[in-house]
Design an enzyme around this catalytic site. Structure first.
Site, PDB file in Angstrom:
ATOM      1  N   CYS A  47       0.971  -1.211  -0.093  1.00 45.02           N
ATOM      2  CA  CYS A  47      -0.044   0.265  -0.114  1.00 45.02           C
ATOM      3  C   CYS A  47       0.711   1.267  -0.001  1.00 45.02           C
ATOM      4  O   CYS A  47       0.635   2.054  -0.813  1.00 45.02           O
ATOM      5  CB  CYS A  47      -0.891   0.054   1.161  1.00 45.02           C
ATOM      6  SG  CYS A  47      -1.812   1.537   1.371  1.00 45.02           S
ATOM      7  N   LYS A  56      -1.752   7.214  -5.805  1.00 46.30           N
ATOM      8  CA  LYS A  56      -2.796   8.703  -5.717  1.00 46.30           C
ATOM      9  C   LYS A  56      -1.697  10.112  -5.680  1.00 46.30           C
ATOM     10  O   LYS A  56      -2.155  10.957  -6.040  1.00 46.30           O
ATOM     11  CB  LYS A  56      -3.114   8.605  -4.057  1.00 46.30           C
ATOM     12  CG  LYS A  56      -4.617   7.919  -4.200  1.00 46.30           C
ATOM     13  CD  LYS A  56      -4.499   6.503  -4.614  1.00 46.30           C
ATOM     14  CE  LYS A  56      -5.561   5.685  -4.629  1.00 46.30           C
ATOM     15  NZ  LYS A  56      -5.391   4.189  -5.335  1.00 46.30           N
ATOM     16  N   ALA A 118       9.506 -15.070   6.560  1.00 47.52           N
ATOM     17  CA  ALA A 118       9.184 -15.951   7.609  1.00 47.52           C
ATOM     18  C   ALA A 118       8.329 -17.249   6.954  1.00 47.52           C
ATOM     19  O   ALA A 118       7.520 -16.918   6.156  1.00 47.52           O
ATOM     20  CB  ALA A 118       8.244 -15.310   8.811  1.00 47.52           C
ATOM     21  N   GLY A 186      -7.685  -5.061 -18.119  1.00 47.42           N
ATOM     22  CA  GLY A 186      -8.429  -5.162 -17.245  1.00 47.42           C
ATOM     23  C   GLY A 186      -8.922  -3.622 -17.016  1.00 47.42           C
ATOM     24  O   GLY A 186      -8.267  -2.712 -16.663  1.00 47.42           O
ATOM     25  N   TYR A 189     -10.620  -1.291 -10.962  1.00 44.86           N
ATOM     26  CA  TYR A 189     -10.249   0.144 -10.393  1.00 44.86           C
ATOM     27  C   TYR A 189      -8.799   0.276 -10.593  1.00 44.86           C
ATOM     28  O   TYR A 189      -8.333   1.705 -11.028  1.00 44.86           O
ATOM     29  CB  TYR A 189     -10.551  -0.010  -8.903  1.00 44.86           C
ATOM     30  CG  TYR A 189      -9.614  -0.829  -8.010  1.00 44.86           C
ATOM     31  CD1 TYR A 189      -8.458  -0.480  -7.277  1.00 44.86           C
ATOM     32  CD2 TYR A 189      -9.755  -2.177  -7.853  1.00 44.86           C
ATOM     33  CE1 TYR A 189      -7.909  -1.054  -6.445  1.00 44.86           C
ATOM     34  CE2 TYR A 189      -9.051  -3.030  -7.047  1.00 44.86           C
ATOM     35  CZ  TYR A 189      -8.068  -2.392  -6.289  1.00 44.86           C
ATOM     36  OH  TYR A 189      -7.285  -3.075  -5.533  1.00 44.86           O
ATOM     37  N   GLU A 209     -10.924  -5.139 -21.899  1.00 48.04           N
ATOM     38  CA  GLU A 209     -11.631  -5.562 -20.727  1.00 48.04           C
ATOM     39  C   GLU A 209     -12.471  -6.733 -21.480  1.00 48.04           C
ATOM     40  O   GLU A 209     -13.202  -6.605 -22.450  1.00 48.04           O
ATOM     41  CB  GLU A 209     -12.457  -4.711 -20.034  1.00 48.04           C
ATOM     42  CG  GLU A 209     -13.462  -5.173 -19.095  1.00 48.04           C
ATOM     43  CD  GLU A 209     -13.028  -6.001 -18.223  1.00 48.04           C
ATOM     44  OE1 GLU A 209     -13.433  -6.838 -17.757  1.00 48.04           O
ATOM     45  OE2 GLU A 209     -12.069  -5.392 -17.457  1.00 48.04           O
ATOM     46  N   VAL A 291      -5.294  -7.278 -14.070  1.00 43.79           N
ATOM     47  CA  VAL A 291      -6.661  -7.988 -13.720  1.00 43.79           C
ATOM     48  C   VAL A 291      -6.736  -8.227 -12.427  1.00 43.79           C
ATOM     49  O   VAL A 291      -7.761  -9.323 -12.246  1.00 43.79           O
ATOM     50  CB  VAL A 291      -6.391  -9.420 -14.714  1.00 43.79           C
ATOM     51  CG1 VAL A 291      -6.155  -8.763 -16.208  1.00 43.79           C
ATOM     52  CG2 VAL A 291      -5.339 -10.098 -14.164  1.00 43.79           C
ATOM     53  N   ARG A 293      -5.712  -8.989  -7.946  1.00 44.15           N
ATOM     54  CA  ARG A 293      -4.610  -9.319  -7.127  1.00 44.15           C
ATOM     55  C   ARG A 293      -5.059 -10.589  -6.289  1.00 44.15           C
ATOM     56  O   ARG A 293      -6.377 -10.900  -6.291  1.00 44.15           O
ATOM     57  CB  ARG A 293      -4.496  -7.988  -5.953  1.00 44.15           C
ATOM     58  CG  ARG A 293      -3.990  -6.638  -6.554  1.00 44.15           C
ATOM     59  CD  ARG A 293      -3.914  -5.665  -5.665  1.00 44.15           C
ATOM     60  NE  ARG A 293      -2.587  -6.123  -4.684  1.00 44.15           N
ATOM     61  CZ  ARG A 293      -1.450  -5.719  -4.831  1.00 44.15           C
ATOM     62  NH1 ARG A 293      -0.964  -5.165  -6.154  1.00 44.15           N
ATOM     63  NH2 ARG A 293      -0.400  -6.017  -4.074  1.00 44.15           N
ATOM     64  N   HIS A 465     -21.370  26.734   4.236  1.00 41.35           N
ATOM     65  CA  HIS A 465     -21.413  27.067   2.699  1.00 41.35           C
ATOM     66  C   HIS A 465     -20.511  27.835   2.330  1.00 41.35           C
ATOM     67  O   HIS A 465     -19.955  28.800   3.235  1.00 41.35           O
ATOM     68  CB  HIS A 465     -22.954  27.658   2.605  1.00 41.35           C
ATOM     69  CG  HIS A 465     -22.900  28.359   1.267  1.00 41.35           C
ATOM     70  ND1 HIS A 465     -23.664  27.321   0.255  1.00 41.35           N
ATOM     71  CD2 HIS A 465     -22.930  29.647   0.696  1.00 41.35           C
ATOM     72  CE1 HIS A 465     -23.702  28.252  -0.872  1.00 41.35           C
ATOM     73  NE2 HIS A 465     -23.324  29.519  -0.595  1.00 41.35           N
TER      74      HIS A 465
END
Length: 489
Positions: A47, A56, A118, A186, A189, A209, A291, A293, A465
């Site tokens: 991430c 991002k 591990a 793909g 997202y 796709e 496509v 994870r 506002h």
């Protein structure tokens, strides 16, 4: 034990330092447990290092360039030059700051950090292999373990990520020059987010796709503005095809895709284009495979500890993050859908608290999901259909961003806020947003669901506002039949 191994012990062993693992480690440390966190590559996991944060960062950077280039109606005329190497360098600095922060927080909370891979030896022992020549390995005994090894990009046959023209999302985010052209296999997202990034960088992008619509799992009305914006930016869509092979004619790269027999399986047809009966051939510079994870659970020797996985490799857990082995827990992507960093962090925290004897459980009423396309999509809770299937009589309110003064002043007025509630009691059951800052606006509606708030509660809360958040209030008022700035249903 291997001869020469050093054997140590710990109360809590955590494998994987992504959003699930490092959160579990910090929380366990706060609860005065002896914690060892094992990470084979980089703190923060996929991430922070190769997914959420770097993508991002590049989305934001390319948005800045695109907005400057297309701001003539605001009286701004500019043609910014893009230095992708410099952009990636800035992205890397952001990543470094965050991953360094994770490491410092872990150490400040008494977490023992151990670099290596591990694998389980038995039900209370792991062996940690250190990378590098002569680094060897060590044995670690534990009372409880939390598996938080995350996920990795799915590969497809004959498309190896070791071949320079073939990219996964991690490799795409590390490019230092802008490809002239790219095929993205793909339309989920990841594919759609990166299609937006590279199109705004100037790459000719084609999304291939197998279904007849982008973003499977999302309603057509949410996808429609995203598909239109991407098409307006220049993204070409080829629906109903599966990538079958690639080769390099005359020094170039050619993608070959075959018609997909199950192209209509998703059920959504918004924006679908006619599928030719013959195969598709695209000449491009790069091919990005996006496509999906898959869980990283096959490297752990889980059989040695007795932990079971499903047919896809996910570790099944209960509401307390426990696996089928009482003293072994799992959190994050490896523990199953939805594969979301914030869901993993919640699971990691619960696992740590359960181990410490706290009365913790995963009881969230709603977990938000966000797609950082242009415009953004965000959902939380139930759709109208899901509410009906659950036995509710839903009432729906909606407010378009074209009626929002703040949205108009940003130049981004596509999309809307939709809110779903139980008609008889007024409780908020779900919401969906497509439009500017959807990722931020969805939090208020998630909180409303968690607190059992009603439409009246949301509508009667005074919103500043001019703000985009007023659209949430107006959607609630629309469901009640007294919205001011849009026609009521």
């Amino acid at each position: 034990m291997v001869v020469g191994d050093v054997t140590t012990g710990t109360d809590v062993l955590i494998i994987g330092a992504g959003p699930a693992g490092y959160v579990a480690a910090i929380r366990a440390g706060q609860l005065d447990l002896d914690v060892t966190l094992v990470e084979k590559e980089a703190y923060g996991g996929a991430c922070l290092n190769h997914g959420c944060i770097p993508s991002k960062a590049l989305i934001t950077a390319t948005d800045v360039a695109h907005e400057a280039r297309h701001a003539e109606e605001m009286g701004i005329h500019a043609d910014p030059a893009i230095d992708l190497s410099g952009m990636v360098g800035w992205k890397d600095e952001v990543v470094s700051q965050l991953t360094g922060g994770v490491e410092k927080l872990c150490k400040a909370n008494g977490v023992n950090l151990l670099e290596g891979t591990a694998t389980f030896v038995d039900d209370h022992t792991v062996r940690v292999s250190h990378s590098g020549d002569g680094q060897g390995s060590e044995t670690l005994e534990f009372e409880h373990a939390i598996v938080a090894t995350g996920s990795r990009p799915i590969s497809i046959p004959d498309f190896s990520f070791d071949d320079p023209p073939i990219l996964n999302s991690r490799q795409a985010l590390a490019l230092e020059s802008v490809p002239d052209s790219m095929a993205i296999v793909g339309g989920g997202y990841i594919g759609m987010e990166l299609a937006t990034v590279f199109t705004k960088l100037g790459t000719d992008v084609t999304v291939v796709e197998m279904l007849e619509s982008i973003l499977p799992g999302y309603d057509d009305d949410l996808k429609r503005p995203v598909k239109k914006r991407a098409s307006d930016l220049g993204v070409d869509f080829q629906f109903g095809y599966t990538a079958s092979e690639w080769y390099e004619p005359d020094g170039g790269v050619r993608l070959v895709a075959q018609p997909a027999d199950d192209a209509a399986a998703d059920g959504g047809t918004e924006g679908a284009e006619a599928v030719e009966s013959e195969r598709l051939e695209l000449d491009v510079e790069k091919i990005l495979i996006a496509v999906g994870r898959e869980p990283v659970s096959d490297t752990l020797d889980l059989e040695a500890v007795g932990v079971e996985t499903d047919e896809r490799g996910f570790i099944e857990t209960d509401s307390r993050a426990r696996t089928n082995v009482d003293h072994v827990f799992a959190a994050g992507d490896v523990a199953g859908e939805p594969m979301l960093a914030h869901k993993g962090s919640m699971e990691g925290q619960v696992a740590a608290e359960v181990i410490a004897g706290e009365p913790a459980a995963i009881d969230s009423q709603a977990i938000p999901a966000v797609v950082f396309t242009d415009p953004e999509i965000a959902t939380v809770g139930m759709t109208e259909t899901e509410a009906e299937e659950a036995g509710f009589e839903p009432v729906v309110g909606q407010f378009p961003f074209r009626a929002s003064g703040r949205a108009l002043t940003t130049g981004e007025s596509d999309g809307f806020v939709t809110i779903v509630a139980d008609e008889s009691e007024g409780y908020v059951l779900g919401a969906s947003i497509v439009g500017p800052e959807a990722s931020e606006l969805i939090a208020e509606l998630g909180l409303a669901i968690e607190l059992g708030a009603t439409l009246e509660d949301v509508a009667s809360t005074v919103h500043a506002h001019p703000t985009l958040s007023e659209s949430v209030m107006e959607a609630a008022e629309n469901a009640l039949g007294h919205a001011i700035h849009t026609l009521n249903r």
